[in-house]
Design an enzyme around this catalytic site. Sequence first.
Site, PDB file in Angstrom:
ATOM      1  N   LEU A 171       0.833  -1.210   0.000  1.00 38.40           N
ATOM      2  CA  LEU A 171       0.000   0.000   0.000  1.00 38.40           C
ATOM      3  C   LEU A 171       0.865   1.256   0.000  1.00 38.40           C
ATOM      4  O   LEU A 171       2.002   1.243   0.458  1.00 38.40           O
ATOM      5  CB  LEU A 171      -0.961   0.009   1.190  1.00 38.40           C
ATOM      6  CG  LEU A 171      -0.406  -0.018   2.624  1.00 38.40           C
ATOM      7  CD1 LEU A 171       0.158   1.313   3.051  1.00 38.40           C
ATOM      8  CD2 LEU A 171      -1.499  -0.453   3.576  1.00 38.40           C
TER       9      LEU A 171
ATOM     10  N   ASN B  48      10.193  -2.041  -4.099  1.00 31.87           N
ATOM     11  CA  ASN B  48      10.451  -0.697  -3.563  1.00 31.87           C
ATOM     12  C   ASN B  48      11.750  -0.117  -4.109  1.00 31.87           C
ATOM     13  O   ASN B  48      11.822   1.064  -4.443  1.00 31.87           O
ATOM     14  CB  ASN B  48      10.507  -0.730  -2.036  1.00 31.87           C
ATOM     15  CG  ASN B  48       9.133  -0.483  -1.437  1.00 31.87           C
ATOM     16  OD1 ASN B  48       8.143  -0.454  -2.167  1.00 31.87           O
ATOM     17  ND2 ASN B  48       9.065  -0.312  -0.136  1.00 31.87           N
TER      18      ASN B  48
ATOM     19  N   HIS C 178       7.940  11.411 -12.105  1.00 37.08           N
ATOM     20  CA  HIS C 178       7.742  12.821 -11.752  1.00 37.08           C
ATOM     21  C   HIS C 178       8.970  13.326 -11.011  1.00 37.08           C
ATOM     22  O   HIS C 178       9.266  12.853  -9.911  1.00 37.08           O
ATOM     23  CB  HIS C 178       6.501  12.990 -10.869  1.00 37.08           C
ATOM     24  CG  HIS C 178       5.273  12.410 -11.497  1.00 37.08           C
ATOM     25  ND1 HIS C 178       4.627  13.039 -12.540  1.00 37.08           N
ATOM     26  CD2 HIS C 178       4.607  11.258 -11.263  1.00 37.08           C
ATOM     27  CE1 HIS C 178       3.596  12.286 -12.915  1.00 37.08           C
ATOM     28  NE2 HIS C 178       3.570  11.205 -12.162  1.00 37.08           N
TER      29      HIS C 178
ATOM     30  N   GLY D  56      11.315  10.448  -0.042  1.00 35.41           N
ATOM     31  CA  GLY D  56      11.422  10.275   1.408  1.00 35.41           C
ATOM     32  C   GLY D  56      10.443   9.209   1.843  1.00 35.41           C
ATOM     33  O   GLY D  56      10.173   8.267   1.101  1.00 35.41           O
TER      34      GLY D  56
ATOM     35  N   CYS E 232       9.546   4.143   3.756  1.00 33.77           N
ATOM     36  CA  CYS E 232       9.834   2.884   3.059  1.00 33.77           C
ATOM     37  C   CYS E 232      11.004   2.963   2.087  1.00 33.77           C
ATOM     38  O   CYS E 232      12.007   2.271   2.280  1.00 33.77           O
ATOM     39  CB  CYS E 232       8.594   2.403   2.326  1.00 33.77           C
ATOM     40  SG  CYS E 232       7.294   1.907   3.456  1.00 33.77           S
TER      41      CYS E 232
ATOM     42  N   LYS F 160      14.710   3.506   3.490  1.00 32.92           N
ATOM     43  CA  LYS F 160      15.238   2.434   4.351  1.00 32.92           C
ATOM     44  C   LYS F 160      15.272   1.093   3.625  1.00 32.92           C
ATOM     45  O   LYS F 160      16.190   0.296   3.822  1.00 32.92           O
ATOM     46  CB  LYS F 160      14.440   2.340   5.655  1.00 32.92           C
ATOM     47  CG  LYS F 160      13.134   1.586   5.558  1.00 32.92           C
ATOM     48  CD  LYS F 160      12.594   1.214   6.920  1.00 32.92           C
ATOM     49  CE  LYS F 160      11.193   0.653   6.837  1.00 32.92           C
ATOM     50  NZ  LYS F 160      11.061  -0.630   6.160  1.00 32.92           N
TER      51      LYS F 160
ATOM     52  N   LYS G   8       5.033  13.321   1.044  1.00 30.24           N
ATOM     53  CA  LYS G   8       4.243  13.419  -0.186  1.00 30.24           C
ATOM     54  C   LYS G   8       2.850  13.881   0.198  1.00 30.24           C
ATOM     55  O   LYS G   8       2.545  13.986   1.392  1.00 30.24           O
ATOM     56  CB  LYS G   8       4.213  12.098  -0.946  1.00 30.24           C
ATOM     57  CG  LYS G   8       3.487  10.986  -0.221  1.00 30.24           C
ATOM     58  CD  LYS G   8       3.356   9.783  -1.124  1.00 30.24           C
ATOM     59  CE  LYS G   8       2.646   8.654  -0.423  1.00 30.24           C
ATOM     60  NZ  LYS G   8       2.442   7.503  -1.256  1.00 30.24           N
TER      61      LYS G   8
ATOM     62  N   ARG H 174       8.377  11.202   7.877  1.00 25.39           N
ATOM     63  CA  ARG H 174       9.634  10.442   7.987  1.00 25.39           C
ATOM     64  C   ARG H 174      10.459  10.595   6.701  1.00 25.39           C
ATOM     65  O   ARG H 174       9.965  10.372   5.617  1.00 25.39           O
ATOM     66  CB  ARG H 174       9.326   8.958   8.272  1.00 25.39           C
ATOM     67  CG  ARG H 174       8.774   8.747   9.688  1.00 25.39           C
ATOM     68  CD  ARG H 174       8.419   7.298   9.970  1.00 25.39           C
ATOM     69  NE  ARG H 174       7.135   6.906   9.407  1.00 25.39           N
ATOM     70  CZ  ARG H 174       6.542   5.728   9.646  1.00 25.39           C
ATOM     71  NH1 ARG H 174       7.130   4.847  10.431  1.00 25.39           N
ATOM     72  NH2 ARG H 174       5.383   5.446   9.092  1.00 25.39           N
TER      73      ARG H 174
HETATM   74  P1  NAD Z   1       4.458   2.545  12.134  1.00 25.35           P
HETATM   75  O1  NAD Z   1       5.659   3.067  12.820  1.00 25.35           O
HETATM   76  O2  NAD Z   1       3.434   3.503  11.624  1.00 25.35           O
HETATM   77  O3  NAD Z   1       3.679   1.537  13.099  1.00 25.35           O
HETATM   78  C1  NAD Z   1       4.283   0.541  13.851  1.00 25.35           C
HETATM   79  C2  NAD Z   1       3.434   0.280  15.083  1.00 25.35           C
HETATM   80  O4  NAD Z   1       3.951  -0.863  15.759  1.00 25.35           O
HETATM   81  C3  NAD Z   1       3.456   1.426  16.094  1.00 25.35           C
HETATM   82  O5  NAD Z   1       2.133   1.813  16.389  1.00 25.35           O
HETATM   83  C4  NAD Z   1       4.150   0.833  17.318  1.00 25.35           C
HETATM   84  O6  NAD Z   1       3.681   1.366  18.541  1.00 25.35           O
HETATM   85  C5  NAD Z   1       3.824  -0.631  17.166  1.00 25.35           C
HETATM   86  N1  NAD Z   1       4.701  -1.549  17.905  1.00 25.35           N
HETATM   87  C6  NAD Z   1       6.055  -1.502  18.014  1.00 25.35           C
HETATM   88  N2  NAD Z   1       6.493  -2.529  18.767  1.00 25.35           N
HETATM   89  C7  NAD Z   1       5.403  -3.259  19.118  1.00 25.35           C
HETATM   90  C8  NAD Z   1       5.203  -4.441  19.877  1.00 25.35           C
HETATM   91  N3  NAD Z   1       6.233  -5.101  20.434  1.00 25.35           N
HETATM   92  N4  NAD Z   1       3.957  -4.914  20.047  1.00 25.35           N
HETATM   93  C9  NAD Z   1       2.910  -4.233  19.504  1.00 25.35           C
HETATM   94  N5  NAD Z   1       3.031  -3.119  18.764  1.00 25.35           N
HETATM   95  C10 NAD Z   1       4.266  -2.621  18.576  1.00 25.35           C
HETATM   96  O7  NAD Z   1       4.988   1.626  10.960  1.00 25.35           O
HETATM   97  P2  NAD Z   1       4.331   1.407   9.507  1.00 25.35           P
HETATM   98  O8  NAD Z   1       4.625   2.575   8.631  1.00 25.35           O
HETATM   99  O9  NAD Z   1       2.929   0.943   9.662  1.00 25.35           O
HETATM  100  O10 NAD Z   1       5.236   0.205   8.953  1.00 25.35           O
HETATM  101  C11 NAD Z   1       5.126  -1.108   9.501  1.00 25.35           C
HETATM  102  C12 NAD Z   1       5.883  -2.057   8.591  1.00 25.35           C
HETATM  103  O11 NAD Z   1       5.251  -2.113   7.312  1.00 25.35           O
HETATM  104  C13 NAD Z   1       7.344  -1.662   8.320  1.00 25.35           C
HETATM  105  O12 NAD Z   1       8.121  -2.814   8.233  1.00 25.35           O
HETATM  106  C14 NAD Z   1       7.269  -0.966   6.973  1.00 25.35           C
HETATM  107  O13 NAD Z   1       8.484  -1.035   6.268  1.00 25.35           O
HETATM  108  C15 NAD Z   1       6.193  -1.788   6.278  1.00 25.35           C
HETATM  109  N6  NAD Z   1       5.465  -1.065   5.231  1.00 25.35           N
HETATM  110  C16 NAD Z   1       5.107   0.243   5.422  1.00 25.35           C
HETATM  111  C17 NAD Z   1       4.381   0.901   4.431  1.00 25.35           C
HETATM  112  C18 NAD Z   1       3.983   2.355   4.625  1.00 25.35           C
HETATM  113  O14 NAD Z   1       3.580   2.980   3.628  1.00 25.35           O
HETATM  114  N7  NAD Z   1       4.058   2.910   5.834  1.00 25.35           N
HETATM  115  C19 NAD Z   1       3.998   0.228   3.265  1.00 25.35           C
HETATM  116  C20 NAD Z   1       4.352  -1.109   3.108  1.00 25.35           C
HETATM  117  C21 NAD Z   1       5.081  -1.741   4.117  1.00 25.35           C
END
Ligand code: NAD
Length: 437
Positions: A154, A212, A255, A261, A264, A267, A325, A332
């Site tokens: 997503l 990615n 674009h 930034g 995702c 990193k 964006k 982040r």
């Molecule tokens: P985020 O930082 O928004 O959310 C992570 C959540 O996990 C936080 O609410 C945190 O409090 C919680 N957490 C941490 N440790 C915990 C534990 N031990 N038990 C329960 N909850 C805990 O992160 P995100 O942006 O949702 O990304 C999550 C994963 O998905 C990452 O690996 C990221 O790379 C991947 N991802 C993100 C996106 C994106 O667009 N943000 C898209 C695809 C994949």
Amino acid sequence: MKNITIIGTGYVGLVTGVGLSEFGNNVICTDIDKDKILQLNSEVIPIYEPGLKEILNRNVKSDRLFFSDDISSAIKNSEVIIIAVGTPQTEQGKANMSYVNSVVKSISQNLNNYKIICTKSTVPIGSGKKIIDTLSNDFDEGSNFDYVSNPEFLREGSAVKDFLWPDRIVVGTSSDRAFKIMCDIYRPLYINKNPIKHTTVETAEMIKYASNSFLALKISYINEIANLCELVGADIHDVANAMGQDGRISDKFLHPGPGFGGSCFPKDLESLIAISNEKNLPMETLKAASNANKNQKDRMCIKLEGLVDGGLKNKKIALLGLSFKANTDDIRESSAIDMINFILNKGGFVRAYDPIANGSMSKIFKNISYFDDVYDAIRDTDCIVVMTEWNEFRSLDLPRIKKIMNDNFILDTRNIIDMSELSRLNFVYDNVGRLKI
Ligand code: NAD
């Protein structure tokens, strides 16, 4: 339809929980952040994501979606456990697996019957195998779980749409039983023949990183072409448009801008570079994409300094857009952070405006001014810098702006302001790779 626990209710976990409940599953979204759970139970959504609130409320009312900080009992009461905690970058550029590892530990302490353990967090290739080993060692009966890698694709800002109507779903598992259950939790998509791809765990993990990193590479490529356009007298919009009409290239992610930034691309790119280095197969394309992105962020700062007569010292700069964006409050790795640091280091003053992300940025920068109205931010400034492609910046009232500014400089790092109007009003402007009018 299954009982599902999501561990980690951030951008991915919350959207996943809401989406899977919309598909008819019973979902408990859990998090260690008790405030977040309190907010959600009080109908406050901790992130900005268009369209999320309506679907969330509908499923809460239908008793299919719950929020809890009691992770142990949620695990015990569910057949499918989805790990969606963060995997931020360490100083060495690797993915920090400490949050995932701590979740795996609490899962192993609460495995009471057959469960699917599914990782949605983006994790290095090989992580699934380590998780299986840990759970097998800790779990008495050894095999009463199956493991699935189900990476998420997503995009923040259109996450709900992306989750409900995905291009593809990747399910990496060696278990046919687990694959069938995963198809079941995504049943409406399965019925509609959305492609569900069954792979090995390692292949699923690799698909996420490869996707990615490829998109990051594409952005860095078009940014460098845009920079070259400026030097050879070509226009990047016409170049990108014509390139995109070639089906082999596609017009997506062509674009130019201030450098990518978000939580995702930066990193995940660094993590894949670290993985390839560890395997003694350094990937030059990835390193180039990463370096080009750092250069692009610097280049925007240098552009600004070159644009404003007499440098930035004591100049007031209106910074429009803080999120990495449009349509998200996520800041982040946002290029706006680099820009703010640069302006402050040069002795300038920042007047920031973002329709959603002022609050997030104020946690990092307390010493700049934030405004709730774009024209208040612009008033009495020497220069405007557009950092994020929010729609409202596409239709700024330029004659009004001309009257309320001290000076007339505009740097448009997203190429969204009409150049002919800027010229007509005698603004001194710059952007990325365009032929000036
Ligand atoms: P985020 O930082 O928004 O959310 C992570 C959540 O996990 C936080 O609410 C945190 O409090 C919680 N957490 C941490 N440790 C915990 C534990 N031990 N038990 C329960 N909850 C805990 O992160 P995100 O942006 O949702 O990304 C999550 C994963 O998905 C990452 O690996 C990221 O790379 C991947 N991802 C993100 C996106 C994106 O667009 N943000 C898209 C695809 C994949």
